[in-house]
Design an enzyme around this catalytic site. Structure first.
Site, short mmCIF file in Angstrom:
data_model
loop_
_atom_site.label_atom_id
_atom_site.label_comp_id
_atom_site.label_asym_id
_atom_site.label_seq_id
_atom_site.Cartn_x
_atom_site.Cartn_y
_atom_site.Cartn_z
N GLU A 97 10.03 8.21 -16.45
CA GLU A 97 8.70 8.74 -16.43
C GLU A 97 7.88 8.54 -17.77
O GLU A 97 6.76 8.03 -17.97
CB GLU A 97 8.30 10.41 -16.07
CG GLU A 97 9.02 10.66 -14.85
CD GLU A 97 8.93 12.19 -14.51
OE1 GLU A 97 8.63 12.70 -13.42
OE2 GLU A 97 9.51 12.79 -15.48
N LYS A 146 16.46 21.85 -10.64
CA LYS A 146 15.70 20.53 -10.86
C LYS A 146 16.58 19.33 -11.62
O LYS A 146 17.42 19.92 -12.47
CB LYS A 146 14.47 20.67 -11.57
CG LYS A 146 13.25 21.63 -10.88
CD LYS A 146 12.67 20.84 -9.76
CE LYS A 146 12.17 19.30 -10.03
NZ LYS A 146 11.07 19.36 -10.94
N SER A 162 15.00 21.48 -15.77
CA SER A 162 13.99 22.22 -16.05
C SER A 162 14.18 23.51 -16.80
O SER A 162 15.21 23.97 -16.58
CB SER A 162 12.95 22.66 -14.67
OG SER A 162 12.37 23.53 -14.90
N HIS A 187 0.67 -1.59 -0.19
CA HIS A 187 -0.06 0.17 -0.10
C HIS A 187 0.84 1.21 -0.12
O HIS A 187 0.54 2.22 0.48
CB HIS A 187 -1.06 0.13 1.12
CG HIS A 187 -1.54 -1.26 1.27
ND1 HIS A 187 -3.05 -1.56 0.64
CD2 HIS A 187 -1.37 -2.30 2.15
CE1 HIS A 187 -3.39 -2.80 1.05
NE2 HIS A 187 -2.48 -3.00 1.89
#
Length: 449
Positions: free
Chosen positions: A285, A278, A272, A151
């Protein structure tokens, strides 16, 4: 009269809009080499059937090899007619004899099976590269402890090697599914004709052998009308992509500041355009996202086939883009995932610290009491109370003294200290497939064998 290769019964040329809409050369040109391979084998079969002389077959074969060396064909409704048109340019009427006894229906079915065979081999190789990367990293981390999750909450300590080997098991099943799909695709449809079989005495078994297939299709209608062999490969790709999406999803989590379990080299990350701080795991992804694309390719073809009457229908022209995209995307994602795994840098100290947080040793206490004779459900409830007190006092279970433990149950003895450690928790999971160090080493040896 229409000048199309099939235009004898037509009194006018196709409407330009319809002609453009029904053309497929833009995408089925990828079957260029497969179509030529099929035509070369077909020419030999026509010699055995008495349609071509050996000399004619040699001229056709030489011309087909020359067309292949040219690298592409420039014009035609589809790859089949484009190659035939070029062949007739080179050989005149002899080029028109090659299509004797053959239809584009069995021709394209053959091309697809040849493509699936080659694509499947590439997929198996790429899967093996990801497996190897996982196994290599697991070998490096047979002593690295991390929290296991259910979970998305910390649950019990496990070895990082155990976690990585879970993905090896998944990918090996993916490997088996692709191999199974290739086994069922190992059937030649050539000689099935448009739907009823060739009208010439083609030795289909010998033709299948020439093309490297295990046999010839048993039913001509089935041979030209079904694409379940494409569905099977896309299904296997879809499942493999789901596994990659889970793995890359974990890479995204692990490399976040919130987890800090791992980091990626700068070369494997992105930045970024606005925020100078970043460092983003964009490749991971994208793999995660592209799993939906491949599943969409599968669903696309399922819907193409749904409700189609026998035998061939032009709907089947839509099979190729789904197949090509599904295979291309899966291959790219496998290669990217292997590279990410090779570059991933794990922080052993952070992972070990996290493995002890979240009261991950609670199950060890419950199991200890069960071994001392307490019913597990009672032990579970008692340890739950201990966790509640630990939360209220901001302590870890491992910090409880023996006297404090015995306040909850007199069954706790001095040996409990051996169980309230990460090493003790790992050692206790000494079953086949468990995370005990000895079992993980066994598993490593098994996957390397």
């Amino acid at each position: 009269m229409s000048q199309q290769p099939w235009g004898g019964r037509f009194g006018e040329e196709p409407d330009p809009l319809i002609d453009e809409f029904t053309r497929s050369l833009e995408f089925d040109s990828r079957l260029f080499r497969e179509d030529i391979a099929g035509s070369r084998a077909w020419a030999k079969a026509l010699v055995r059937a008495g349609v071509l002389t050996p000399e004619e077959q040699l001229r056709i074969d030489q011309s087909l090899q020359e067309i292949q060396a040219e690298g592409r064909v420039w014009a035609g409704e589809d790859i089949h007619m484009a190659i035939e048109t070029r062949l007739r340019e080179k050989l005149g009427p002899l080029g028109g004899k090659l299509h004797t006894g053959r239809s584009r229906n069995d021709q394209v079915a053959l091309d697809l099976r040849l493509y699936v065979r080659a694509a499947g081999a590439r997929l198996l190789e790429a899967l093996s590269e990801v497996e190897l990367a996982l196994i290599t990293r697991a070998e490096e981390h047979v002593e690295t402890v991390m929290p296991g999750y259910t979970h998305t909450q910390r649950a019990q300590p496990v070895l990082l090697a155990h976690h990585l080997l879970a993905y090896v098991e998944m990918l090996r099943r993916d490997h088996g599914r692709i191999a199974d799909a290739l086994d069922r695709a190992d059937v030649s449809p050539l000689g099935a004709g448009a739907l009823a079989g060739s009208g010439f005495p083609i030795d289909r078994a010998e033709l299948a052998h020439d093309l490297g297939f295990g046999g010839a299709s048993a039913n001509s209608l089935d041979a030209v009308a079904d694409r379940d062999f494409v569905l099977e490969l896309l299904s296997a790709c879809s499942i493999a992509m789901i596994h990659l999406s889970r793995l890359c999803g974990e890479i995204v989590l692990w490399t976040s500041v919130e987890f800090s379990f791992a980091s990626l080299p700068d070369a494997l990350a992105s930045g970024s355009s606005m925020m100078p701080n970043k460092k983003n795991p964009c490749a991971a992804e994208l793999v995660r996202a592209k799993s939906g694309r491949v599943a969409g390719d599968l669903v696309n073809l399922l819907m193409v086939l749904k409700g189609l009457p026998l035998a061939y229908n032009r709907d089947l022209q839509e099979d190729k883009e789904a197949l090509f995209d599904g295979v291309d995307t899966t291959l790219a994602c496998l290669k990217v995932t292997a590279r990410l795994l090779q570059g991933l840098r794990f922080d052993r100290d952070v992972m070990r610290k996290a493995a002890l947080e979240g009261y991950t040793l609670a199950t060890e206490l419950a199991d200890y009491l069960s071994r001392k004779g307490m019913p597990f459900r009672d032990a579970h409830h008692l340890v739950g109370r201990m966790v509640a007190e630990a939360i209220a006092t901001h302590r870890g279970l491992e910090s409880f003294s023996l006297a404090e433990l015995q306040r909850f149950s007199p069954l706790f003895g001095a040996d409990i200290v051996d169980h309230l450690t990460l090493e003790g928790a790992l050692e206790s999971r000494d079953v086949l497939g468990g995370t005990a160090p000895a079992r993980v080493k066994e598993a490593l040896a098994h996957v390397k064998a």
